[in-house]
Design an enzyme around this catalytic site. Sequence first.
Site, PDB file in Angstrom:
ATOM      1  N   LYS A  10      67.173  43.782  -2.262  1.00 58.52           N
ATOM      2  CA  LYS A  10      66.763  42.397  -2.515  1.00 58.52           C
ATOM      3  C   LYS A  10      67.969  41.507  -2.833  1.00 58.52           C
ATOM      4  O   LYS A  10      69.063  42.007  -3.124  1.00 58.52           O
ATOM      5  CB  LYS A  10      65.720  42.385  -3.649  1.00 58.52           C
ATOM      6  N   TYR A  50      54.753  39.826   2.022  1.00 56.98           N
ATOM      7  CA  TYR A  50      54.068  40.025   0.734  1.00 56.98           C
ATOM      8  C   TYR A  50      52.626  39.491   0.750  1.00 56.98           C
ATOM      9  O   TYR A  50      52.083  39.156  -0.313  1.00 56.98           O
ATOM     10  CB  TYR A  50      54.864  39.369  -0.391  1.00 56.98           C
ATOM     11  N   ASN A 113      63.691  43.222  -9.522  1.00 58.51           N
ATOM     12  CA  ASN A 113      63.746  44.693  -9.486  1.00 58.51           C
ATOM     13  C   ASN A 113      64.536  45.281  -8.310  1.00 58.51           C
ATOM     14  O   ASN A 113      64.406  46.442  -7.977  1.00 58.51           O
ATOM     15  CB  ASN A 113      62.346  45.297  -9.615  1.00 58.51           C
ATOM     16  N   HIS A 116      63.062  46.945  -2.434  1.00 59.88           N
ATOM     17  CA  HIS A 116      61.700  47.148  -1.927  1.00 59.88           C
ATOM     18  C   HIS A 116      61.663  48.438  -1.123  1.00 59.88           C
ATOM     19  O   HIS A 116      62.626  48.759  -0.429  1.00 59.88           O
ATOM     20  CB  HIS A 116      61.288  45.995  -0.994  1.00 59.88           C
ATOM     21  N   GLU A 127      55.683  46.878   8.108  1.00 61.90           N
ATOM     22  CA  GLU A 127      56.914  46.244   7.629  1.00 61.90           C
ATOM     23  C   GLU A 127      58.075  46.474   8.596  1.00 61.90           C
ATOM     24  O   GLU A 127      58.865  45.555   8.844  1.00 61.90           O
ATOM     25  CB  GLU A 127      57.240  46.778   6.228  1.00 61.90           C
TER      26      GLU A 127
HETATM   27  P1  IDP Z   1      56.514  47.454  -5.508  1.00 57.91           P
HETATM   28  O1  IDP Z   1      57.674  46.593  -5.022  1.00 57.91           O
HETATM   29  O2  IDP Z   1      56.977  48.478  -6.510  1.00 57.91           O
HETATM   30  O3  IDP Z   1      55.712  48.042  -4.376  1.00 57.91           O
HETATM   31  P2  IDP Z   1      54.314  45.581  -5.899  1.00 57.91           P
HETATM   32  O4  IDP Z   1      53.260  45.708  -6.937  1.00 57.91           O
HETATM   33  O5  IDP Z   1      53.941  45.825  -4.475  1.00 57.91           O
HETATM   34  O6  IDP Z   1      55.544  46.499  -6.350  1.00 57.91           O
HETATM   35  O7  IDP Z   1      54.919  44.107  -6.026  1.00 57.91           O
HETATM   36  C1  IDP Z   1      55.792  43.610  -5.050  1.00 57.91           C
HETATM   37  C2  IDP Z   1      56.921  42.889  -5.736  1.00 57.91           C
HETATM   38  O8  IDP Z   1      56.421  41.738  -6.404  1.00 57.91           O
HETATM   39  C3  IDP Z   1      57.632  43.685  -6.842  1.00 57.91           C
HETATM   40  O9  IDP Z   1      58.613  44.569  -6.349  1.00 57.91           O
HETATM   41  C4  IDP Z   1      58.230  42.577  -7.679  1.00 57.91           C
HETATM   42  O10 IDP Z   1      59.415  42.052  -7.059  1.00 57.91           O
HETATM   43  C5  IDP Z   1      57.147  41.515  -7.590  1.00 57.91           C
HETATM   44  N1  IDP Z   1      56.223  41.594  -8.731  1.00 57.91           N
HETATM   45  C6  IDP Z   1      55.198  42.455  -8.912  1.00 57.91           C
HETATM   46  N2  IDP Z   1      54.566  42.246 -10.074  1.00 57.91           N
HETATM   47  C7  IDP Z   1      55.201  41.208 -10.648  1.00 57.91           C
HETATM   48  C8  IDP Z   1      55.024  40.508 -11.885  1.00 57.91           C
HETATM   49  O11 IDP Z   1      54.132  40.794 -12.680  1.00 57.91           O
HETATM   50  N3  IDP Z   1      55.900  39.493 -12.155  1.00 57.91           N
HETATM   51  C9  IDP Z   1      56.899  39.138 -11.281  1.00 57.91           C
HETATM   52  N4  IDP Z   1      57.095  39.760 -10.114  1.00 57.91           N
HETATM   53  C10 IDP Z   1      56.264  40.784  -9.791  1.00 57.91           C
HETATM   54 MG    MG Z   2      54.453  47.179  -2.981  1.00 57.86          MG
END
Ligand code: IDP
Ligand code: MG
Length: 150
Positions: A10, A50, A113, A116, A127
Amino acid sequence: MMEKSFVMVKPDAVERRLMGKILTKFEEKGLQIIATKMILITEDLAKEHYAEHSEKPFFKSLVEYITSAPVLAMVIQGDECISVIRKIVGSTNPKEAEIGTIRGDYAMDTGRNIIHASDAPDSAKREINLFFKESEIMDYEMPDINMIYE
Ligand code: IDP
Ligand code: MG
């Protein structure tokens, strides 16, 4: 079973010069990187990638985050690699991610984080097709494949 997964470093990790360390984790594991490209994600592509989160309260900030600077998109191949890569990546919330995982070692916030990875075979296919043409995905031998797999 041999699988392909879509993985993306990212924008914050690109800016923090973590691309090399992240690629090294996958390479050292024995996974095969079969496509990479650096791109600036458009708002449309971000929303499509997304789409499952479009109703979530964090969707707008997620789209802003992922379009804020270039990403390193890639396709990685390996035996059951979709779940293996998710383990290497660690929990979505980096504060809960195990030390030794990418998010556990290099990140603090869910909204930053740094990486992805596809979560299932269906999403991996979707994807990969969203980001890569067939011709951009390489087919080459790993000379040490018999040392990685029995
Ligand atoms: P993942 O990336 O571990 O699969 P997902 O639940 O699919 O997690 O969420 C996609 C992305 O959305 C996350 O990697 C993160 O960047 C963002 N995200 C998810 N939940 C939150 C939140 O509660 N606050 C801010 N960003 C979030
Ligand atoms: Mg995800």
